[in-house]
Design a protein around this motif. Structure first.
Motif, PDB file in Angstrom:
ATOM      1  N   LYS A  84      -9.637  -2.204  -0.068  1.00  0.00           N
ATOM      2  CA  LYS A  84      -8.939  -2.147   1.220  1.00  0.00           C
ATOM      3  C   LYS A  84      -7.421  -2.178   1.041  1.00  0.00           C
ATOM      4  O   LYS A  84      -6.684  -1.722   1.923  1.00  0.00           O
ATOM      5  CB  LYS A  84      -9.396  -3.297   2.125  1.00  0.00           C
TER       6      LYS A  84
ATOM      7  N   ASN B 226       0.574  -0.154  -2.418  1.00  0.00           N
ATOM      8  CA  ASN B 226      -0.056   1.101  -2.037  1.00  0.00           C
ATOM      9  C   ASN B 226      -0.305   1.190  -0.537  1.00  0.00           C
ATOM     10  O   ASN B 226      -0.177   2.276   0.055  1.00  0.00           O
ATOM     11  CB  ASN B 226      -1.361   1.298  -2.814  1.00  0.00           C
ATOM     12  N   LEU B 227      -0.686   0.088   0.099  1.00  0.00           N
ATOM     13  CA  LEU B 227      -0.848   0.115   1.549  1.00  0.00           C
ATOM     14  C   LEU B 227       0.472   0.452   2.230  1.00  0.00           C
ATOM     15  O   LEU B 227       0.530   1.267   3.152  1.00  0.00           O
ATOM     16  CB  LEU B 227      -1.359  -1.233   2.064  1.00  0.00           C
TER      17      LEU B 227
ATOM     18  N   LEU C  44      -7.019   3.796  -7.101  1.00  0.00           N
ATOM     19  CA  LEU C  44      -6.364   5.103  -7.034  1.00  0.00           C
ATOM     20  C   LEU C  44      -6.274   5.712  -8.428  1.00  0.00           C
ATOM     21  O   LEU C  44      -6.092   4.989  -9.409  1.00  0.00           O
ATOM     22  CB  LEU C  44      -4.935   4.959  -6.503  1.00  0.00           C
TER      23      LEU C  44
ATOM     24  N   ALA D 195      -8.909   1.587   3.379  1.00  0.00           N
ATOM     25  CA  ALA D 195      -7.500   1.312   3.665  1.00  0.00           C
ATOM     26  C   ALA D 195      -7.042   2.017   4.943  1.00  0.00           C
ATOM     27  O   ALA D 195      -6.314   1.424   5.763  1.00  0.00           O
ATOM     28  CB  ALA D 195      -6.637   1.742   2.479  1.00  0.00           C
ATOM     29  N   GLU D 196      -7.479   3.252   5.144  1.00  0.00           N
ATOM     30  CA  GLU D 196      -7.029   3.983   6.334  1.00  0.00           C
ATOM     31  C   GLU D 196      -7.655   3.408   7.603  1.00  0.00           C
ATOM     32  O   GLU D 196      -6.993   3.315   8.647  1.00  0.00           O
ATOM     33  CB  GLU D 196      -7.353   5.472   6.201  1.00  0.00           C
TER      34      GLU D 196
ATOM     35  N   SER E 187     -11.990   3.761  -1.329  1.00  0.00           N
ATOM     36  CA  SER E 187     -10.790   2.951  -1.139  1.00  0.00           C
ATOM     37  C   SER E 187      -9.894   3.559  -0.065  1.00  0.00           C
ATOM     38  O   SER E 187      -9.354   2.843   0.799  1.00  0.00           O
ATOM     39  CB  SER E 187     -10.026   2.827  -2.456  1.00  0.00           C
ATOM     40  N   ARG E 188      -9.744   4.878  -0.104  1.00  0.00           N
ATOM     41  CA  ARG E 188      -8.922   5.549   0.899  1.00  0.00           C
ATOM     42  C   ARG E 188      -9.485   5.316   2.302  1.00  0.00           C
ATOM     43  O   ARG E 188      -8.752   5.006   3.249  1.00  0.00           O
ATOM     44  CB  ARG E 188      -8.872   7.043   0.601  1.00  0.00           C
TER      45      ARG E 188
ATOM     46  N   ASN F 228       1.449   4.263   1.165  1.00  0.00           N
ATOM     47  CA  ASN F 228       0.571   5.358   1.575  1.00  0.00           C
ATOM     48  C   ASN F 228       0.241   5.363   3.063  1.00  0.00           C
ATOM     49  O   ASN F 228      -0.198   6.384   3.595  1.00  0.00           O
ATOM     50  CB  ASN F 228      -0.733   5.305   0.773  1.00  0.00           C
TER      51      ASN F 228
ATOM     52  N   ASN G 268      -6.087  -0.352  -1.075  1.00  0.00           N
ATOM     53  CA  ASN G 268      -5.871   0.981  -1.645  1.00  0.00           C
ATOM     54  C   ASN G 268      -5.397   0.904  -3.097  1.00  0.00           C
ATOM     55  O   ASN G 268      -4.611   1.726  -3.555  1.00  0.00           O
ATOM     56  CB  ASN G 268      -4.884   1.799  -0.799  1.00  0.00           C
TER      57      ASN G 268
END
Length: 553
Positions: free
Chosen positions: A463, A149-150, A468, A496-497, A492-493, A153, A465
């Motif tokens: 972290k 996902n990292l 989800l 991670a961002e 989470s978003r 995304n 992501n």
């Protein structure tokens, strides 16, 4: 149960990664692929599997044999291969108890995994993650760390290694075994450094930028990152770092490491002059002996009131040998070698609840304030009154169990994190950013009505992501630690961002998140990461003033 001492804590850290490698924390399936992708590396061609916009290469050898006559030494060179080698299955983790859904542990364990949006020479940021599990457990395929996902995304490349652990990774033989075994007390760290060199030499073929590499890690992985931040061998291969719930301020002194080696030889009935017999002892026997040796040797008991990653401790872990690890990572100062490399550091607000959950400790949830006092006195002695009074005044609405959790959590991971941030600021180089992760899971600790809150290790899935909603629109499954509330997806978003933006630019930022100022010694800004993030100045000011007054930070 008494308040956690270091031996208990390290034992539970060892079990932590096994505990979270559970259903719901699995990796992307190996057997299903939209297509296969080939990439050329310095030692031969690899075949990875592409699925839903991410290509995954698993079990890539980055170092050669570390068994037999290479035990306790630098790895043998990698043997090049002809044709195309499949990189579709995870490699063996280091010697430890068997791990769920992974190959059997093995002495020869130098493998890494890569998640990439595409092998297209785009020069994406590289996020090189070191797993948790103290220095004795875990792997680059640990649950919750799926990098898909990292990569998908946030357009980054994720790399995770297996490396030597425990006795096989950190047995100090320098004073017994001669030049071939120089650095023996840091072989596990040198393995990670070799993985970084592999990234430097190869990651461009996977769509990553070898000149923009972030090292990061949680728990034991945070302590490993602390060491890498201070190691000359690692310095050429990374540009920024993040230390998460694992502040490695101090590591093991040579005299302590030598005493641990002496204890091992005595346990095996091997005379020091016959140390070579260690090369013939089966790895399984060494693991059994490792588990028998104390993590806090008696000669270190005087320091037991200090937190996990702050003291000059015993057991197996990185050794301050003056060469590979020239000095303690953040004592007395931040390492000059990384002066110009930006740093993230912080911890989870309720670290302790993980260890209560793992050890089935329900008694803490029934404590009254008198019970808190009695539970902490063996560790803090005459300072206990001052500690409890300070926390009660700073948190007037907190229950007795909540006060106990707050005290335990900040001493485990918080004080060392603040110490690192302050020393990095005093160095006057690149910025440091301090954080607390605060999303509250409503899941109860079994046998209690006490919620997990923000336990140790919960940040991993956030972290990465991996919190989800399903892409197919189906009903979300309950998170292993994070609970059921949909707000976890926003938290989470954000997490991670912030981290991927830091990897890209050296400054953490995210949509719908306030600007995150670098830490300073005047306003002391701390980012609290949650479904709604906020910057808090001088957070825990009363508590930290008290800890400073009794010499704990």
């Amino acid at each position: 149960m008494n308040h956690l001492d270091r031996r208990d804590f390290l034992t539970r850290l060892t079990l932590a990664t096994a505990a979270i490698a559970a259903p719901g924390y699995g990796f992307s399936g190996v057997g299903r692929a939209d297509e296969f992708v080939e990439v050329a590396t310095t030692h031969g061609r690899l075949r990875g599997a592409r699925n839903e916009g991410v290509t995954i290469f698993k079990g890539i050898p980055y170092g050669g044999r570390v068994s037999g006559d290479r035990r306790f030494r630098r790895p043998a060179p990698i043997a090049p291969w002809t044709g195309v080698r499949d990189a579709l299955q995870f490699g063996a983790p280091a010697i430890q108890a068997p791990r769920r859904n992974e190959p059997d542990p093995a002495e020869d364990c130098l493998f890494l995994n890569v998640w990439t949006p595409a092998s297209d020479n785009r020069k994406r940021p590289v996020m090189f993650y070191s797993h948790g599990g103290g220095f004795v457990g875990g792997s680059g395929a640990s649950g919750g760390q799926d990098g898909s996902n990292l990569a998908r995304n946030f357009d980054v490349v994720i790399v995770e290694t297996n490396h030597r652990l425990g006795l096989l990774g950190f047995l100090y033989l320098d004073e017994l075994a001669g030049s071939d075994y120089a650095g023996s007390g840091n072989m596990g760290m040198l393995d990670i450094t070799l993985g970084l060199k592999w990234v430097h030499d190869n990651i461009a073929q996977f769509g990553g930028d070898p000149n923009n590499v972030m090292i990061w890690g949680e728990s034991g992985g945070g302590a490993k990152t602390s060491c890498l931040y201070a190691m000359p061998d690692a310095a050429p291969y990374f540009n920024k770092a993040s230390i998460e719930s694992g502040p490695g301020v101090r590591m093991i002194a040579k005299d302590v490491a030598a005493e641990t080696t002496a204890m091992l030889l005595k346990e095996l009935n091997i005379a020091p002059k016959d140390w070579r017999k260690l090369l013939d002892v089966p790895a399984a026997t060494l693991l059994t002996i490792q588990n028998k040796l104390p993590s806090v040797p008696p000669f270190q008991e005087k320091n037991r009131t200090q937190s996990l990653m702050r003291r000059n401790y015993g057991g197996f872990g990185p050794v301050v040998d003056g060469v590979v690890l020239p000095h303690h990572p953040f004592d007395p100062t931040a390492p000059a070698i990384s002066r110009n490399k930006p740093l993230l550091v912080g911890w989870n607000e309720d670290e302790y609840t993980f260890f209560a959950w793992q050890s089935k400790d329900t008694a803490f949830a029934k404590l009254d304030f008198e019970g808190v006092q009695k539970k902490l006195e063996p560790q803090y002695g005459q300072d206990t009154d001052k500690i409890v009074d300070t926390y009660r005044k700073a948190n007037p609405n907190a229950s007795a169990p909540a006060v106990f959790v707050a005290i335990s959590s900040i001493t485990m991971m918080g004080l060392g994190s603040v110490d690192i941030a302050e020393k990095k600021v005093k160095q006057g180089g690149a910025p440091v950013y301090l954080y607390n992760f605060g999303y509250k899971s409503e899941k109860k600790i079994p046998g209690t009505d006490y919620a997990m809150g923000t336990p140790h290790a919960m940040d991993i899935s956030f972290k990465f992501n991996n919190e989800l909603p399903p892409r197919d629109g189906s009903e979300p499954k309950e998170s292993y630690f994070g609970g059921n509330r949909p707000e976890r997806f926003a938290a989470s978003r954000h997490f991670a961002e912030l981290w991927t933006t830091f990897a890209r630019t050296g400054k953490p930022a995210a949509k719908d998140v306030p600007a995150w100022p670098a830490y300073n010694l005047t306003t002391r800004p701390t980012m609290r990461i949650d479904a709604t993030c906020e910057v808090i100045d001088n957070r825990f000011s009363q508590e930290l003033a008290m800890w400073r007054s009794i010499g704990k930070v």
